[in-house]
Each structure stands twice: as structure tokens, then as C-alpha cells.
Write a protein that holds these residues in place. Structure first.
Motif, PDB file in Angstrom:
ATOM      1  N   ILE A   1     -28.450 -11.538 -13.218  1.00  0.00           N
ATOM      2  CA  ILE A   1     -27.345 -11.285 -12.277  1.00  0.00           C
ATOM      3  C   ILE A   1     -27.608 -10.004 -11.495  1.00  0.00           C
TER       4      ILE A   1
ATOM      5  N   TYR B   1     -13.297 -13.033  -7.742  1.00  0.00           N
ATOM      6  CA  TYR B   1     -13.168 -14.128  -8.706  1.00  0.00           C
ATOM      7  C   TYR B   1     -11.766 -14.726  -8.716  1.00  0.00           C
TER       8      TYR B   1
ATOM      9  N   PRO C   1     -18.051 -18.122 -12.271  1.00  0.00           N
ATOM     10  CA  PRO C   1     -18.095 -16.703 -12.628  1.00  0.00           C
ATOM     11  C   PRO C   1     -19.401 -16.003 -12.238  1.00  0.00           C
ATOM     12  N   PHE C   2     -20.537 -16.662 -12.531  1.00  0.00           N
ATOM     13  CA  PHE C   2     -21.824 -16.019 -12.246  1.00  0.00           C
ATOM     14  C   PHE C   2     -21.978 -15.727 -10.757  1.00  0.00           C
TER      15      PHE C   2
ATOM     16  N   ILE D   1     -18.594 -13.707 -18.094  1.00  0.00           N
ATOM     17  CA  ILE D   1     -19.996 -14.085 -17.968  1.00  0.00           C
ATOM     18  C   ILE D   1     -20.675 -13.587 -19.241  1.00  0.00           C
TER      19      ILE D   1
ATOM     20  N   GLU E   1     -23.031 -12.122 -20.391  1.00  0.00           N
ATOM     21  CA  GLU E   1     -24.170 -11.217 -20.281  1.00  0.00           C
ATOM     22  C   GLU E   1     -24.197 -10.325 -21.529  1.00  0.00           C
TER      23      GLU E   1
END
Lengths: 257, 387
Positions: B25, B75, B87-88, B168, B170
Motif C-alpha cells: 500500500i 473511505y 478499503p485498500f 486493512i 496491514e
């Protein structure tokens, strides 16, 4: 510069491609797609959480899959932070929420919710060495840790004289607050608290209140009458067929109250 | 305190996946940021005031609001306008828009660091402003801003933890999820921090490596003395300070000792009584001798002289040449570009005659001055009276 013009056009095309504007009803969308998209905050065992292989599992997950099966579609779960889960539903990030969501009057003002599919109470969890809390009224003058905008949060807010309510985005942070001695108690759904106590051996359930007043429902955007009817019908089918009891037995072997 | 290392080890595969999402990302966001930043940076220096104002407003707006809020607007807010991003994509766009403002400022700084003369020279050839920017200024500026872009990459990589709030998965969100199941917060957050550190450290090593050549150059310069045609003394410092500056700041020699060294070399060039004079209070010859003392004080292995006497009053030329002759006798290696033929013949071990950018005679002073093979040199020597 050609590359820059290309970049602008590419950006515009990408934006358009990623945009999905739907005009049909959500139920029609689900049927056309062959897939129902379900939002859930998977930090809430045993209802919805990531297992050791980082896969989303739990009671709501199994129930959601069973619901989808009755509707004749696949289920896709989108893991979402709890504090953004209702805005995300409004923003059409998913079709429904199945995330241990209690039916409340406030929520019904802006959302539609299905018939109740799971009943629970509020539980107060404290450190094992704490004997001063026997019921909700003993929280007077105490610091209470909760997950934000949960029925635990609302129930605690309704108790008079609580010194401070610390609101976290996930429940585990509330428990850690108590274990670290910075708060006196956690107030949350009994379904979740009971499961947590298996791991958190330094803590115990001190009291249960609002017994049977928490009823979980499937949440959807307002005025999706056909979707609401379809979900309620599917829930009823699952209860009649014994599938519901099977799932319930899998996730609540003993602790259920 | 108990650190449950096995909890962290068990989480490693998931953290690796989370870290790869973080890298992905961030990389996509930087790509978007570069495109926006290049446009914003150019608009900031564009001749048209309207574009400058738009770009300025963009930068102020983005820098004046938190990234977290920007992520929420993209978002949760944009779907109100029918723009429903996953979301990404939403996180990537919000971060890209954000870094675009910062990169825009970096690009503007890079463009403004290129000498104005470059633009003027390109325009004087009839290029449009945009052609000059595209072919002359930007290529130079982009090379110069690489380290700053690396820093922006590091900053954005760390800020990408904010997209965990829109779920997300991550690195940060992965840590959160595992803690929500295991309650090993100390172990997991330490592990997450370590993952971030390894990634940012790797990037910063790459930046350092790309800057390395210029660091070495500074070290090499310490061992080469350079004397300029126009002296280039620092006019706001006394003769003494001109000499002690590099001793103190580069060689880290204490003040007292550096002044002793400075006086020794001022004495060597015969100017110890002028130590407290400023360059403008000195004659050209004196200034050049201070410049020689300044270079000598750094204890160079070789001295370069670029026409050291060309800008001097004829009367003071000899003072400078005398100092250089003495240095030659002491065995200092010197490379001198000069028109002083008599001096060259007397002092040099090797003489190279250059005409029109080419070496046309190379040999001992005797050979070059008394037995020149090249007709061009013979012609030149015959015109120089003092040989």
C-alpha cells in the motif's frame, strides 16, 4: 508532457472502474452477484475472531454461511473495525452486519435489524483479587473499561456514579486495562466475557445483569424490506431445521447461560 | 516481566503477510503521490499565477489536516457521492493524495535549487518555459531530490499504520487482531515495531548508500589544497579565522592549537602581523598568500594553483611566486596553471604546454623551453620576452 496526460487519464479511468453505483435493491444485488457481503469486527470471540491460522471463524460466521446457503448464495466476510462498522454499512461497503450486534431502540432509528437470533446478558469482569464488586451498583466510583458503542458501553453509561468510562476500539484493550490495574472492571456481553475468562485466568466474572436483555440481530440499511423479510425467513428455517442448534452447540458447549 | 517469545514466533507468518500489505500500500501510494507531487511541484513554479495559487491551496489544505481524517473522508465520505472504494484502494488514494502535497513541496524545492542561470540559458536558446523545465531543469532537480523522496517513503510507510482503522489487514491491524485473541500485547507490539524498523532501516541504508559518493569527496578534498585565481577568502572573517575555520570545523582541532598552526603558516607566507586583518584590508598579493596559508594549514598531499597570479598587481606577483618557490624547494607536490613562463622554467620538474584544449608538448623545462618540437610553441616562446 505525454506521460502526465496519460497518468491523468489513467487515474480517471481507474476511479470510474472502482466506482460501483447500484440502483437495484440490495437483495436483487445479492442474488445477481450470487454473494452476500457481511461486515464483521473479528476481534470478538467466540462470535467472530481470527483463529490461529488468521482465518475468520466464530458463531456469527457459521450462522452467516448458513444464512447465505438458505438464500442460495455465497457468503463473503469483510473484517471491519467496530468503531467504523455502521458508517461502513451506510457507505455500502457490505450488505449486512453480523457482529454480535444487539438490537437497541437507537440502532433501529437508523438501521433495520432482523428478529433476534441470540440472547445474552451483560457481565462485569474484574481481577480475581477484587471482591468489592458484586453487581452493577458497586461500579459507583470505579473506572470501567468497555468497547466503544457496545451495549456494555450503553449499560455502563446508564449506571449512576461511575467515576470514568474508558472506551476502546476492541474489547481486548479493555481487559488489558483491568489486568494492568488502570481500570477496575470490564462490562461487556456475557457471551464474549465467558469465553475470554478461559484465557484470562487472572480475571473472573463478578456479576451478571440486564439478564437476557441483549438480543443480537442481523443489521442492514433502512428500508430494505425484501432483504429484511428474506433474512428473517432464513433465520426461522435454520432454527426449525436444527442447523442453528448445531452451530450453537459447536461454539457454546458449556458456558451458555 | 515475562516476554513470551513463542507467542511472537507463532505470529511471525501472519506479521510477514501484514508487512507485505504495508509495503504494497505504501508503494502504490508513493506512485500516486509522485504523479500528484510532480504536477503540484511544477504548478508551484509555473509562470501562471492561477496554477500557483491552486497548488498552494492544495498543499496548505492537505498539510493542515490529519491523514487519519483524510482516510475517513475518502473511505466513509465519498460513498455519499456514489464513489464506493474498497478499503485498500481508499487507503491507497488517501495516502497518495496526502503524500502528493509533501512530494510537491520536495519537487518545488528541487526545482528552486537549480541555478536560475540554467533556466535563463535554456530560454536564451529560444526554448519555451516548459521545454526548458522539461529538458534542462527537471532532470537535474529530480536527481537532487532522491534522498528527500526516500525520507518521504519512510514517513509514509510509518503513517500507513493509520489505514488499520479502515480494517486493512496491514502490519498494525494484523498485530491488533492477534492481540485480540492472545492478549500478548507487549510481545506483539514489540514484534510489530521491529518489523517497521527493519523496513525503514533498509530504506534509510539505501538512501545513505546513494549519498555516499559525496561524503567520500569531502574527505578527498581535505588532502588537496586549492588556490584560486580570485583568492576566494571568506570576506567576513579575519586572515586568522580564514585559516582556523576548516581546522576547527573539519579537522576538529581545538581553538588554541588551530591558531598556533595558523600563525606558523602566516609566518611562512610572511604575513603574521596581518593575522587580524580582514581580506578587504589586504592587497591582492597578500590575500593570495593568506589563501596559500589557508590551504597549507590543512596539510595537503598536493596543491593545485589555478592561475594564482593572474589577478594580481604586477608589483605583488613576486611575493606570491617567492612563497611558491619555497614550497617547491621543500618538496610540496604542486600542479600550477600559469602564464609565468620564467617561474615555470625555474621551478617546474615537468612542464605541459596546452593549446586549444590539447597537450602539445610535455617534458622537462629544458626540453620544453630550449628545444621545443612544436612550431606553435616555438612561435609562442619567441613572443614571450622574459624567457
Amino acid at each position: 508532457m505525454k506521460t502526465m496526460r496519460f497518468a491523468i487519464v489513467l487515474g480517471a479511468v481507474l476511479l470510474l472502474a472502482m466506482t460501483s453505483v447500484s440502483f437495484a435493491s440490495t437483495l436483487d444485488d445479492i442474488k445477481t452477484r450470487g454473494k452476500i457481503v457481511i461486515g464483521t469486527d473479528a476481534t470478538y470471540p467466540p462470535m467472530e475472531f481470527h483463529d490461529e491460522n488468521n482465518i475468520i471463524v466464530g458463531f456469527d460466521i457459521d450462522l452467516g454461511r448458513a444464512l447465505a446457503e438458505v438464500l442460495g448464495v455465497q457468503a463473503e466476510f469483510i473484517d471491519t473495525a467496530w468503531d467504523g462498522i455502521f458508517p461502513a454499512l451506510d457507505a455500502k461497503k457490505f450488505d449486512i452486519i453480523m457482529s454480535s450486534t444487539s438490537i437497541t431502540e437507537d440502532r433501529l432509528k437508523s438501521k433495520d435489524m432482523s428478529d433476534p437470533y441470540y440472547k445474552t446478558s451483560q457481565a462485569i469482569a474484574v481481577r480475581k483479587d477484587n471482591d468489592s464488586i458484586k453487581g452493577p451498583n458497586d461500579l459507583n466510583g470505579k473506572i470501567v473499561a468497555v468497547q466503544i458503542s457496545t451495549t456494555g458501553d450503553f449499560a455502563t453509561s446508564a449506571i449512576e456514579g461511575v467515576k470514568e468510562i474508558r472506551r476502546f476500539d476492541t474489547t481486548d484493550k479493555a481487559y488489558i486495562e483491568v489486568m494492568n490495574g488502570r481500570a477496575d472492571a470490564v462490562v461487556n456481553d456475557f457471551s464474549e466475557v465467558a469465553y475470554r475468562m478461559k484465557l484470562l485466568t487472572d480475571m473472573k466474572v463478578a456479576a451478571i445483569f440486564n439478564e437476557g436483555q441483549d438480543n443480537y440481530g442481523v443489521t442492514m440499511r433502512k428500508d430494505e424490506k425484501d432483504l429484511l423479510a428474506a433474512i428473517n425467513e432464513a433465520l426461522k428455517k435454520l432454527k426449525d431445521s436444527g442447523k442453528y442448534d448445531e452451530i450453537h452447540g459447536k461454539w457454546f458447549p458449556k458456558v451458555e447461560k | 516481566m515475562h516476554f513470551d517469545i513463542s507467542a511472537l514466533v507463532k505470529a511471525l507468518p501472519s506479521l510477514f503477510i501484514g508487512a507485505s500489505v504495508t509495503i504494497r500500500i505504501t508503494a502504490f501510494s508513493i506512485a500516486i503521490g509522485l504523479i500528484i507531487g510532480l504536477m503540484i511541484g511544477l504548478a508551484r513554479v509555473w509562470p501562471n499565477a492561477f496554477f500557483r495559487a491552486i497548488a498552494g491551496a492544495y498543499i496548505e489544505l492537505i498539510r493542515g489536516t490529519p491523514l487519519l481524517v483524510q482516510i475517513f473522508i475518502v473511505y466513509f465520505g465519498l460513498p455519499a457521492f456514489g464513489l464506493n472504494l474498497d478499503p485498500f484502494i481508499a487507503g491507497m488514494i488517501a495516502m497518495g493524495i496526502n503524500s502528493g502535497a509533501y512530494i510537491g513541496e520536495i519537487v518545488r524545492g528541487g526545482i528552486e535549487s537549480i541555478a536560475r542561470g540554467q533556466m535563463e540559458a535554456a530560454r536564451s536558446l529560444g526554448m519555451t518555459w516548459w521545454q526548458a523545465m522539461q529538458f534542462v531543469v527537471l532532470p537535474q532537480a529530480l536527481v537532487r531530490i532522491l534522498p528527500a523522496l526516500g525520507n518521504e517513503f519512510i514517513a509514509l510507510l510509518k503513517d500507513s499504520s493509520l489505514v488499520s482503522t479502515i480494517a486493512i489487514a496491514e502490519l498494525t491491524r494484523t498485530g491488533q487482531i492477534i492481540i485480540s485473541r492472545t492478549f500478548k500485547s507487549f510481545e506483539l507490539w514489540t514484534g510489530v515495531a521491529l518489523f517497521y524498523f527493519v523496513m525503514t532501516y533498509a530504506i534509510s541504508r539505501i538512501i545513505k548508500y546513494s549519498e555516499k559518493s559525496s561524503v567520500n569527496l569531502n574527505q578527498v578534498r581535505q588532502s588537496i589544497g586549492m588556490i584560486f585565481q580570485s583568492f576566494n577568502l571568506f570576506p567576513h572573517m579575519t586572515a586568522l579565522s580564514n585559516i582556523t575555520l576548516a581546522l576547527q570545523r573539519v579537522k576538529k582541532i581545538p581553538k588554541d592549537e588551530s591558531e598556533k598552526v595558523a600563525f606558523r603558516f602566516l609566518e611562512k607566507v610572511g604575513l603574521e602581523e596581518k593575522a587580524q586583518y580582514f581580506p578587504l584590508q589586504l592587497s591582492g598579493g597578500q590575500q593570495q598568500r593568506v589563501a596559500i596559508a589557508r590551504a597549507l594549514a590543512m596539510n595537503p598531499r598536493v596543491m593545485m594553483f589555478d592561475e594564482p597570479t593572474s589577478a594580481l598587481d604586477p608589483e605583488t606577483v613576486n611575493d606570491v611566486l617567492d612563497v611558491m618557490k619555497e614550497l617547491a624547494r621543500e618538496g610540496m607536490t604542486m600542479v600550477v596553471v600559469t602564464h609565468e613562463m620564467g617561474f615555470a622554467r625555474e621551478v617546474a620538474d615537468r612542464v605541459v604546454y596546452i593549446d586549444d584544449g590539447r597537450v602539445i608538448e610535455d617534458g622537462s623545462p629544458d626540453d620544453v623551453f630550449h628545444n621545443p618540437k612544436n612550431p606553435r610553441l616555438r612561435d609562442f616562446l619567441s613572443k614571450v620576452i622574459n624567457v
